[in-house]
Enzyme design. Structure first.
Site, PDB file in Angstrom:
ATOM      1  N   LYS A   1       0.846  -1.194   0.000  1.00  0.00           N
ATOM      2  CA  LYS A   1       0.000   0.000   0.000  1.00  0.00           C
ATOM      3  C   LYS A   1       0.886   1.250   0.000  1.00  0.00           C
ATOM      4  O   LYS A   1       1.722   1.431   0.889  1.00  0.00           O
ATOM      5  CB  LYS A   1      -0.910   0.007   1.232  1.00  0.00           C
TER       6      LYS A   1
ATOM      7  N   ASP B   1      -3.351   4.229  -2.152  1.00  0.00           N
ATOM      8  CA  ASP B   1      -4.297   4.679  -1.118  1.00  0.00           C
ATOM      9  C   ASP B   1      -4.243   6.202  -1.000  1.00  0.00           C
ATOM     10  O   ASP B   1      -3.660   6.741  -0.065  1.00  0.00           O
ATOM     11  CB  ASP B   1      -3.905   3.987   0.201  1.00  0.00           C
ATOM     12  N   LEU B   2      -4.843   6.901  -1.974  1.00  0.00           N
ATOM     13  CA  LEU B   2      -4.775   8.371  -1.965  1.00  0.00           C
ATOM     14  C   LEU B   2      -6.121   9.006  -1.618  1.00  0.00           C
ATOM     15  O   LEU B   2      -6.242  10.218  -1.555  1.00  0.00           O
ATOM     16  CB  LEU B   2      -4.241   8.886  -3.317  1.00  0.00           C
ATOM     17  N   LYS B   3      -7.139   8.190  -1.407  1.00  0.00           N
ATOM     18  CA  LYS B   3      -8.448   8.643  -0.880  1.00  0.00           C
ATOM     19  C   LYS B   3      -8.929   9.937  -1.539  1.00  0.00           C
ATOM     20  O   LYS B   3      -9.116  10.963  -0.884  1.00  0.00           O
ATOM     21  CB  LYS B   3      -8.374   8.846   0.629  1.00  0.00           C
TER      22      LYS B   3
ATOM     23  N   ASP C   1     -13.105  15.074  -4.278  1.00  0.00           N
ATOM     24  CA  ASP C   1     -13.122  16.360  -4.983  1.00  0.00           C
ATOM     25  C   ASP C   1     -14.363  16.352  -5.884  1.00  0.00           C
ATOM     26  O   ASP C   1     -15.193  15.440  -5.801  1.00  0.00           O
ATOM     27  CB  ASP C   1     -11.814  16.506  -5.794  1.00  0.00           C
TER      28      ASP C   1
ATOM     29  N   PRO D   1     -16.637  15.582  -9.140  1.00  0.00           N
ATOM     30  CA  PRO D   1     -16.574  14.351  -9.946  1.00  0.00           C
ATOM     31  C   PRO D   1     -15.554  14.395 -11.086  1.00  0.00           C
ATOM     32  O   PRO D   1     -14.796  13.444 -11.293  1.00  0.00           O
ATOM     33  CB  PRO D   1     -18.012  14.212 -10.481  1.00  0.00           C
ATOM     34  N   ASN D   2     -15.507  15.500 -11.809  1.00  0.00           N
ATOM     35  CA  ASN D   2     -14.613  15.589 -12.963  1.00  0.00           C
ATOM     36  C   ASN D   2     -13.136  15.453 -12.564  1.00  0.00           C
ATOM     37  O   ASN D   2     -12.353  14.765 -13.223  1.00  0.00           O
ATOM     38  CB  ASN D   2     -14.875  16.937 -13.654  1.00  0.00           C
TER      39      ASN D   2
ATOM     40  N   THR E   1     -11.816   5.716  10.452  1.00  0.00           N
ATOM     41  CA  THR E   1     -11.931   5.062  11.764  1.00  0.00           C
ATOM     42  C   THR E   1     -11.419   5.969  12.881  1.00  0.00           C
ATOM     43  O   THR E   1     -11.641   5.692  14.055  1.00  0.00           O
ATOM     44  CB  THR E   1     -11.179   3.707  11.792  1.00  0.00           C
TER      45      THR E   1
ATOM     46  N   GLY F   1       0.567  -2.767   8.765  1.00  0.00           N
ATOM     47  CA  GLY F   1       1.740  -1.900   8.739  1.00  0.00           C
ATOM     48  C   GLY F   1       2.734  -2.329   9.803  1.00  0.00           C
ATOM     49  O   GLY F   1       3.520  -3.247   9.612  1.00  0.00           O
ATOM     50  N   ARG F   2       2.645  -1.652  10.953  1.00  0.00           N
ATOM     51  CA  ARG F   2       3.665  -1.826  11.996  1.00  0.00           C
ATOM     52  C   ARG F   2       3.942  -3.251  12.447  1.00  0.00           C
ATOM     53  O   ARG F   2       5.096  -3.575  12.725  1.00  0.00           O
ATOM     54  CB  ARG F   2       3.359  -0.904  13.181  1.00  0.00           C
TER      55      ARG F   2
HETATM   56  O1  C5P Z   1       0.710   0.180  11.255  1.00  0.00           O
HETATM   57  P1  C5P Z   1      -0.721  -0.205  11.005  1.00  0.00           P
HETATM   58  O2  C5P Z   1      -0.913  -1.695  10.815  1.00  0.00           O
HETATM   59  O3  C5P Z   1      -1.671   0.383  12.006  1.00  0.00           O
HETATM   60  O4  C5P Z   1      -1.012   0.466   9.591  1.00  0.00           O
HETATM   61  C1  C5P Z   1      -2.258   0.418   9.007  1.00  0.00           C
HETATM   62  C2  C5P Z   1      -2.280   1.181   7.722  1.00  0.00           C
HETATM   63  O5  C5P Z   1      -3.622   1.289   7.317  1.00  0.00           O
HETATM   64  C3  C5P Z   1      -1.732   2.609   7.788  1.00  0.00           C
HETATM   65  O6  C5P Z   1      -1.160   2.897   6.508  1.00  0.00           O
HETATM   66  C4  C5P Z   1      -2.965   3.447   8.018  1.00  0.00           C
HETATM   67  O7  C5P Z   1      -2.863   4.742   7.481  1.00  0.00           O
HETATM   68  C5  C5P Z   1      -4.005   2.650   7.233  1.00  0.00           C
HETATM   69  N1  C5P Z   1      -5.380   2.828   7.662  1.00  0.00           N
HETATM   70  C6  C5P Z   1      -5.812   2.670   8.963  1.00  0.00           C
HETATM   71  N2  C5P Z   1      -7.128   2.822   9.277  1.00  0.00           N
HETATM   72  C7  C5P Z   1      -7.993   3.124   8.349  1.00  0.00           C
HETATM   73  C8  C5P Z   1      -7.594   3.287   7.031  1.00  0.00           C
HETATM   74  C9  C5P Z   1      -6.268   3.130   6.719  1.00  0.00           C
HETATM   75  O8  C5P Z   1      -5.015   2.361   9.837  1.00  0.00           O
HETATM   76  N3  C5P Z   1      -9.242   3.239   8.681  1.00  0.00           N
END
Ligand code: C5P
Length: 250
Positions: free
Chosen positions: A41, A68-70, A73, A75-76, A132, A226-227
């Site tokens: 990601k 993952d740039l969410k 804006d 629609p166009n 979240t 991630g972590r």
């Molecule tokens: O380190 P960790 O496992 O918490 O990373 C989760 C990844 O998912 C991060 O890149 C975080 O920005 C992303 N993310 C999140 N919660 C969301 C959407 C995306 O933690 N609701």
């Protein structure tokens, strides 16, 4: 709409979040685990620092890319951004904010297939429902009513109606979304924490966590981690153990 044709191997369900501020550190890390994961990601931090070169170099390692740039804006503009994202080789998932509305999501859904030759596989479009990080009060402050969970399900349904392929949601919401939106709808869940993760609670800001097993059982198609992998003493072992848990839970 074309059905998902992602590889059925359990590693395909694992997406590793490359939360790095430089492309060199991201590539160095990703090359260690690329054969064990389905996708990487690339989010706003890395993309803002390194741009499309990040997608090119990471995709060259062989795994897919979730860009993952969410987008949120008019629609166009979103359609244009999605078209550019979908044209980058290796991009398999792209996302927008569902709060951008139906017309914006419809424009994005049209754009995701627009540049792809007939019959070829296209990237899938996801929607973020409610971040979240927002609780009931934070939602109220910006004029969004209802409980987070009911709003998330309503937005997931709106995304589906708009032609979006799936959503990013917490494991806690996954079951209700699966029930409302049916089997073909993709669910991508972050906040995944294996029980034996090296990530200590004091440094962990994910408030809604679940194990890989719980995520798969709740109906998730993809897990964003991630972590627990990035900060592990042995990232390859951490990734492999998550893939094993996914395999045992399907
Ligand atoms: O380190 P960790 O496992 O918490 O990373 C989760 C990844 O998912 C991060 O890149 C975080 O920005 C992303 N993310 C999140 N919660 C969301 C959407 C995306 O933690 N609701």
């Amino acid at each position: 709409m074309t059905q998902t044709t992602f590889d059925a191997h359990p590693r395909s369900s694992l997406i590793v979040a490359l939360d790095f501020d430089s492309l060199s550190s991201a590539v160095k890390f990703a090359s260690q685990v690329a054969d064990l994961v389905g996708m990487f990601k690339i989010g706003n931090q890395l993309f803002t620092a390194a741009g499309p070169a990040a997608v090119k170099e990471i995709a060259a390692l062989g795994a897919g890319v979730f860009l993952d740039l969410k987008y949120h804006d008019i629609p166009n503009t979103v359609a244009g951004a999605v078209l550019s994202a979908a044209a980058m080789s290796g991009v398999q998932l792209v996302n927008v904010h569902a709060l951008g509305g139906k017309a914006m999501m419809e424009a994005a859904a049209q754009a995701i297939s627009a540049g792809v030759p007939m019959g070829a596989d296209r990237p899938r479009l996801l929607a973020v429902t409610i971040l979240t990080s927002m609780d009931h009060r934070a939602m109220k402050e910006v004029g969004v009513g209802g409980t987070p969970k009911s709003r998330v399900v309503k937005l997931a349904l709106l995304a589906k109606e708009s032609g979006v392929d799936g959503v990013v949601a917490s494991v806690q919401e996954a079951k209700a979304i699966r029930k409302a939106c049916g089997d073909g709808f993709l669910i991508v869940t972050p906040g995944v924490r294996p029980k034996d993760s090296d990530v200590q609670p004091a440094t962990d800001d994910q408030s809604r966590k679940a194990s890989p097993r719980e995520a798969i059982r709740a109906g998730a198609d993809f897990l964003v981690v991630g972590r627990p992998i990035l900060a592990a003493a042995d990232p390859r072992a951490a990734a492999q153990s998550i893939v094993d848990e996914i395999a045992a839970s399907k």
